[in-house]
Structures are given as C-alpha cells and as structure tokens.
Design an enzyme around this catalytic site. Structure first.
Site, PDB file in Angstrom:
ATOM      1  N   CYS A  70      -1.688  44.948   2.900  1.00 49.75           N
ATOM      2  CA  CYS A  70      -1.847  43.816   1.981  1.00 49.75           C
ATOM      3  C   CYS A  70      -1.731  42.479   2.744  1.00 49.75           C
ATOM      4  O   CYS A  70      -2.596  42.195   3.548  1.00 49.75           O
ATOM      5  CB  CYS A  70      -0.869  43.949   0.820  1.00 49.75           C
TER       6      CYS A  70
ATOM      7  N   HIS B  59      -0.610  48.967  -1.183  1.00 55.68           N
ATOM      8  CA  HIS B  59       0.801  49.144  -0.781  1.00 55.68           C
ATOM      9  C   HIS B  59       1.144  50.631  -0.668  1.00 55.68           C
ATOM     10  O   HIS B  59       1.644  51.218  -1.632  1.00 55.68           O
ATOM     11  CB  HIS B  59       1.723  48.497  -1.820  1.00 55.68           C
TER      12      HIS B  59
ATOM     13  N   GLU C  78       3.531  51.985   0.660  1.00 57.31           N
ATOM     14  CA  GLU C  78       4.990  52.226   0.701  1.00 57.31           C
ATOM     15  C   GLU C  78       5.570  52.347  -0.709  1.00 57.31           C
ATOM     16  O   GLU C  78       6.747  52.641  -0.865  1.00 57.31           O
ATOM     17  CB  GLU C  78       5.688  51.101   1.485  1.00 57.31           C
TER      18      GLU C  78
HETATM   19  N1  GLN Z   1       0.837  42.019  -2.191  1.00 55.49           N
HETATM   20  C1  GLN Z   1       0.444  41.221  -1.243  1.00 55.49           C
HETATM   21  O1  GLN Z   1       0.795  41.373  -0.067  1.00 55.49           O
HETATM   22  C2  GLN Z   1      -0.382  40.074  -1.688  1.00 55.49           C
HETATM   23  C3  GLN Z   1      -1.001  39.244  -0.594  1.00 55.49           C
HETATM   24  C4  GLN Z   1      -1.134  37.804  -1.046  1.00 55.49           C
HETATM   25  N2  GLN Z   1      -2.022  37.691  -2.169  1.00 55.49           N
HETATM   26  C5  GLN Z   1      -1.606  36.921   0.105  1.00 55.49           C
HETATM   27  O2  GLN Z   1      -2.689  36.405   0.081  1.00 55.49           O
HETATM   28  O3  GLN Z   1      -0.883  36.749   1.037  1.00 55.49           O
END
Ligand code: GLN
Length: 207
Positions: A78, A169, A171
C-alpha cells in the site's frame, strides 16, 4: 533469515507476526543502523507522504537506496508500494524511487475507500483475500517488471527482481502466502550475495 519491518508508521506488528508465521525472524526497524542486521525489509502501509518524510528525517533514504542498488530485497505494501515507485502520478517527486512502476495514489475513489476481494496471485495463490484501504494502483510497469495480480483491469501486485509490491494489506488476514513468497525472495538473494562474496574471495586468492 532476519527480515525487518520499517517501524515509522503503519501496521508494523501485523507484518512482524506474518513474517514469523512464514518462518522468518522478524523485527521492527526504527533506526537506520538496524538495517545492517537484516537481509530484507517490509515497508508497510500508512500514509506515504508521512512515511517518506520520516524516512528522510531519520536518514533511511540514502542507506536504503544504496542497499537496494546492491540487491537488498524490499517489499512495499500500500503506502509502501508508493514509497518504492519511481513515478507517482500528479506528484513531481518520488520517495525511494527504486522500482520501475508508475503509481496512482487513492486510486479507487471515495465510494470505495476500502473493500475486500479475492485475487489470483500469479504463482502464489489463486484465492488470496486482499484488503484494500485507500489503495494505490499501478498504472504502468517497466519491461522487466512481472505483474502478479490484477483487480478488474488494474495492476495491484508486481515484482521486479528483488522488489515486491502490493496495493493491498496482506498483513490484515491470516493468509501468510505472500509473506512466505517474500521470505523466499530474501533467502535466494541472501544466498546469491553469499555465493557472490565467496567467488570474490576465491578470485582474490587465485590472484
Ligand atoms: N492504506 C494505505 O497505505 C493507504 C495509502 C495512502 N492512501 C497514501 O497515499 O499514502
């Protein structure tokens, strides 16, 4: 096999637990010196601008860029994927900027801020439950990047040599298969480095 989880922000304990479940020794990494004790690093989700700022503040950028260029395995999930990317849409600068991908932040729109779906992860799992939270997606990949998963038509997981990235995610469920895949990557790169060093020593002795 010792693997670190960058512990500046985000779901650190969950990644540590999953790596342990996948058979690795895992530690939170808070200081740049600790990078010398590990063979690979997970960069967790959170908020990429904040993680990037903290990485710069604590001296992680330069050392990680050096390590990355010599084959140190990195797994970004992410926000961590955004940290790895060479190009971020609508932003002039990248963070670590090591993986040959273009990413779009918050790509799934407001209505779908978070959702879960089953993914086919190429060569890893064909029923992987993936949790997306304000997730980025990969818009484009370089020629040596392998696409590992798509959600509808969007790329949501990829690998380039010793770099692994996922929009979601892994995890947050009980399925450790993607972490196990990273542990294997770290093992093969650590082995490669040891072999490389052995050959170097052998060459020096022959001279
Ligand atoms: N769950 C996340 O890690 C979201 C990432 C977040 N939207 C970003 O741009 O950093």
């Amino acid at each position: 096999m010792k693997i670190g989880v960058l512990a500046l922000q985000g779901a650190v304990a969950e990644h540590v637990r999953m790596l342990q479940k996948a058979g690795a020794e895992a530690f939170p990494i808070k200081k740049v010196e600790q990078l010398e004790d590990i063979s690979g690093l997970v960069i967790p989700g959170g908020e990429s601008t904040t993680i990037g700022r903290l990485m710069r503040m604590y001296g992680f950028m330069e050392r990680l860029q050096q390590l990355a260029s010599s084959g140190f395995p990195l797994f970004g999930t992410c926000a961590g994927l955004i940290i790895l990317a060479k190009r971020i849409a609508e932003q002039e600068t990248s963070h670590l900027g090591v993986m040959d991908i273009d990413v779009q932040r918050n790509a799934f729109g407001r209505q779908r801020e978070s959702f879960e779906t089953n993914l086919v992860l190429e060569g890893i799992a064909d029923d992987f439950r993936a949790v997306f939270i304000r997730a980025p997606l990969i818009l484009e990949v370089g020629s040596d990047v392998q696409i590992l998963a798509k959600h509808k038509d969007s790329i949501v997981a990829a690998r380039q040599g010793h770099y692994l990235a996922a929009s979601f995610h892994p995890e947050l469920t009980e399925d450790e298969r993607l972490h196990a895949y990273f542990v294997q990557m770290v093992q093969s790169y650590a082995w490669g480095n040891t072999e490389g060093k052995k050959q170097e020593i052998q060459r020096e002795q022959e001279i």
